[in-house]
Design a protein around this motif. Structure first.
Motif, PDB file in Angstrom:
ATOM      1  N   ASN A  79      59.077 118.644 109.482  1.00 15.68           N
ATOM      2  CA  ASN A  79      59.862 118.116 110.599  1.00 15.68           C
ATOM      3  C   ASN A  79      60.637 116.864 110.198  1.00 15.68           C
ATOM      4  O   ASN A  79      61.780 116.663 110.620  1.00 15.68           O
ATOM      5  CB  ASN A  79      58.948 117.800 111.791  1.00 15.68           C
ATOM      6  CG  ASN A  79      58.405 119.041 112.451  1.00 15.68           C
ATOM      7  OD1 ASN A  79      58.998 120.123 112.374  1.00 15.68           O
ATOM      8  ND2 ASN A  79      57.257 118.923 113.105  1.00 15.68           N
ATOM      9  N   ILE A  80      59.999 116.017 109.387  1.00 18.42           N
ATOM     10  CA  ILE A  80      60.674 114.795 108.934  1.00 18.42           C
ATOM     11  C   ILE A  80      61.717 115.124 107.870  1.00 18.42           C
ATOM     12  O   ILE A  80      62.817 114.570 107.865  1.00 18.42           O
ATOM     13  CB  ILE A  80      59.645 113.781 108.382  1.00 18.42           C
ATOM     14  CG1 ILE A  80      58.662 113.382 109.494  1.00 18.42           C
ATOM     15  CG2 ILE A  80      60.340 112.557 107.800  1.00 18.42           C
ATOM     16  CD1 ILE A  80      57.534 112.499 109.024  1.00 18.42           C
ATOM     17  N   TYR A  81      61.357 116.047 106.974  1.00 14.45           N
ATOM     18  CA  TYR A  81      62.243 116.433 105.867  1.00 14.45           C
ATOM     19  C   TYR A  81      63.586 116.973 106.372  1.00 14.45           C
ATOM     20  O   TYR A  81      64.636 116.706 105.764  1.00 14.45           O
ATOM     21  CB  TYR A  81      61.543 117.482 105.015  1.00 14.45           C
ATOM     22  CG  TYR A  81      62.403 118.103 103.938  1.00 14.45           C
ATOM     23  CD1 TYR A  81      62.778 117.367 102.810  1.00 14.45           C
ATOM     24  CD2 TYR A  81      62.841 119.419 104.041  1.00 14.45           C
ATOM     25  CE1 TYR A  81      63.571 117.930 101.826  1.00 14.45           C
ATOM     26  CE2 TYR A  81      63.627 119.992 103.064  1.00 14.45           C
ATOM     27  CZ  TYR A  81      63.998 119.244 101.951  1.00 14.45           C
ATOM     28  OH  TYR A  81      64.787 119.805 100.981  1.00 14.45           O
ATOM     29  N   THR A  82      63.561 117.704 107.461  1.00 17.27           N
ATOM     30  CA  THR A  82      64.797 118.316 107.988  1.00 17.27           C
ATOM     31  C   THR A  82      65.445 117.486 109.094  1.00 17.27           C
ATOM     32  O   THR A  82      66.388 117.950 109.751  1.00 17.27           O
ATOM     33  CB  THR A  82      64.500 119.727 108.533  1.00 17.27           C
ATOM     34  OG1 THR A  82      63.476 119.644 109.540  1.00 17.27           O
ATOM     35  CG2 THR A  82      64.034 120.654 107.422  1.00 17.27           C
ATOM     36  N   ASN A  83      64.970 116.264 109.297  1.00 17.87           N
ATOM     37  CA  ASN A  83      65.470 115.408 110.373  1.00 17.87           C
ATOM     38  C   ASN A  83      66.662 114.581 109.878  1.00 17.87           C
ATOM     39  O   ASN A  83      66.503 113.624 109.116  1.00 17.87           O
ATOM     40  CB  ASN A  83      64.325 114.493 110.860  1.00 17.87           C
ATOM     41  CG  ASN A  83      64.662 113.805 112.159  1.00 17.87           C
ATOM     42  OD1 ASN A  83      65.406 112.835 112.159  1.00 17.87           O
ATOM     43  ND2 ASN A  83      64.115 114.298 113.251  1.00 17.87           N
ATOM     44  N   GLU A  84      67.858 114.921 110.323  1.00 15.90           N
ATOM     45  CA  GLU A  84      69.073 114.283 109.821  1.00 15.90           C
ATOM     46  C   GLU A  84      69.194 112.796 110.157  1.00 15.90           C
ATOM     47  O   GLU A  84      69.708 112.018 109.335  1.00 15.90           O
ATOM     48  CB  GLU A  84      70.298 115.050 110.320  1.00 15.90           C
ATOM     49  CG  GLU A  84      70.401 116.452 109.721  1.00 15.90           C
ATOM     50  CD  GLU A  84      71.709 117.149 110.062  1.00 15.90           C
ATOM     51  OE1 GLU A  84      72.636 116.453 110.552  1.00 15.90           O
ATOM     52  OE2 GLU A  84      71.815 118.364 109.837  1.00 15.90           O
ATOM     53  N   VAL A  86      66.999 110.599 109.972  1.00 17.44           N
ATOM     54  CA  VAL A  86      66.265 109.880 108.921  1.00 17.44           C
ATOM     55  C   VAL A  86      67.174 109.657 107.716  1.00 17.44           C
ATOM     56  O   VAL A  86      67.225 108.552 107.136  1.00 17.44           O
ATOM     57  CB  VAL A  86      64.999 110.659 108.499  1.00 17.44           C
ATOM     58  CG1 VAL A  86      64.350 110.019 107.266  1.00 17.44           C
ATOM     59  CG2 VAL A  86      64.000 110.712 109.643  1.00 17.44           C
ATOM     60  N   ASN A 110      62.162 108.224 117.021  1.00 19.99           N
ATOM     61  CA  ASN A 110      62.483 109.588 116.604  1.00 19.99           C
ATOM     62  C   ASN A 110      61.211 110.439 116.673  1.00 19.99           C
ATOM     63  O   ASN A 110      60.164 110.056 116.162  1.00 19.99           O
ATOM     64  CB  ASN A 110      63.032 109.558 115.170  1.00 19.99           C
ATOM     65  CG  ASN A 110      63.489 110.923 114.685  1.00 19.99           C
ATOM     66  OD1 ASN A 110      62.699 111.838 114.597  1.00 19.99           O
ATOM     67  ND2 ASN A 110      64.766 111.022 114.358  1.00 19.99           N
ATOM     68  N   THR A 111      61.313 111.592 117.313  1.00 19.24           N
ATOM     69  CA  THR A 111      60.139 112.439 117.549  1.00 19.24           C
ATOM     70  C   THR A 111      59.392 112.782 116.271  1.00 19.24           C
ATOM     71  O   THR A 111      58.162 112.741 116.223  1.00 19.24           O
ATOM     72  CB  THR A 111      60.546 113.748 118.255  1.00 19.24           C
ATOM     73  OG1 THR A 111      61.246 113.431 119.449  1.00 19.24           O
ATOM     74  CG2 THR A 111      59.311 114.574 118.608  1.00 19.24           C
ATOM     75  N   ALA A 112      60.121 113.083 115.215  1.00 16.05           N
ATOM     76  CA  ALA A 112      59.486 113.488 113.952  1.00 16.05           C
ATOM     77  C   ALA A 112      58.611 112.379 113.384  1.00 16.05           C
ATOM     78  O   ALA A 112      57.513 112.629 112.887  1.00 16.05           O
ATOM     79  CB  ALA A 112      60.545 113.911 112.943  1.00 16.05           C
ATOM     80  N   TYR A 180      66.928 117.099 101.657  1.00 11.32           N
ATOM     81  CA  TYR A 180      67.518 118.091 102.582  1.00 11.32           C
ATOM     82  C   TYR A 180      68.991 117.774 102.805  1.00 11.32           C
ATOM     83  O   TYR A 180      69.835 118.654 102.893  1.00 11.32           O
ATOM     84  CB  TYR A 180      66.744 118.074 103.899  1.00 11.32           C
ATOM     85  CG  TYR A 180      67.233 119.071 104.923  1.00 11.32           C
ATOM     86  CD1 TYR A 180      66.944 120.421 104.793  1.00 11.32           C
ATOM     87  CD2 TYR A 180      67.992 118.649 106.023  1.00 11.32           C
ATOM     88  CE1 TYR A 180      67.394 121.342 105.729  1.00 11.32           C
ATOM     89  CE2 TYR A 180      68.439 119.551 106.964  1.00 11.32           C
ATOM     90  CZ  TYR A 180      68.144 120.904 106.820  1.00 11.32           C
ATOM     91  OH  TYR A 180      68.591 121.813 107.758  1.00 11.32           O
TER      92      TYR A 180
END
Length: 213
Positions: A79-84, A86, A110-112, A180
């Protein structure tokens, strides 16, 4: 001429009464010791099998809980890895601390990231090469981690994701390289430290004598 038959003596007939009693006492003691030894050996065998089964149960349960913990950490990392947002934050060049925190605090909502710290994950940290990042909370400077085992592992094996085990610090760390989206400020890594206490508490709640270390 008739042959005279030899009369057979009864066993121990040549012994005196006192010697007979002593002999039978010795035989009886030997029998008791023999039976006792067999009983002790049987009890020890049963006990060994019992504790062997308990150990297998504890090991199996620990492996299962560790697997669940790792799977949960992988899901959080994804979820964090694909969170733009971030990546947008990591790509910024901050001019001042006020400029930095103006962007940092909204990111923490941020939710992630806000759901990263759970009973499974003890700590979530992002290590970045961005020199304008202020090390605090979730964000860390990557140069602080050069001597850490997880950093040595991920650079040694050159893999995007690893599970690093640090026996000296008793740490189990899931590490994911953040690639990502394109990062113009250098390499960044996500580190999720698994909560060993959660696994210990789970095992200690099993029907097992002793403590889990």
């Amino acid at each position: 001429m008739k042959k005279s038959k030899k009369k057979r003596s009864a066993p121990f007939s040549g012994l005196s009464v006192m010697k007979k009693f002593v002999f039978f006492d010795i035989m009886m003691i030997a029998a008791i010791i023999s039976v006792g030894t067999i009983m002790v050996a049987t009890v020890m065998n049963v006990t060994a099998k019992k504790y062997s089964q308990i150990e297998k149960t504890v090991i199996s349960s620990t492996e299962q809980m560790t697997t669940i913990g790792v799977e949960s950490a992988v899901s959080i990392a994804k979820n964090i890895y694909t969170n733009e947002p971030v990546y947008d934050f990591l790509n910024k060049e901050f001019k001042s601390s006020s400029d930095y925190f103006e962007e940092y605090y909204p990111l923490q909502k941020n939710t992630a990231l806000s759901t990263a710290d759970t009973n499974i994950v003890k700590k979530c940290a992002i290590y970045t090469s961005n020199p304008t990042i202020l090390a605090n909370g979730t964000m860390k400077n990557l140069d602080e981690a050069y001597d850490d085992l997880w950093y040595k592992d991920i650079t040694k094996y050159n893999k995007p994701t690893i599970l690093s085990v640090d026996p000296s610090e008793h740490l189990l760390i899931l590490v994911r390289k953040l690639d990502y989206c394109n990062l113009e400020t250098g390499d960044s890594y996500l580190c999720l430290i698994l909560n060993n206490d959660y696994i210990k508490d789970y095992v200690n709640n099993l029907d097992f004598e002793g403590q889990f270390y």
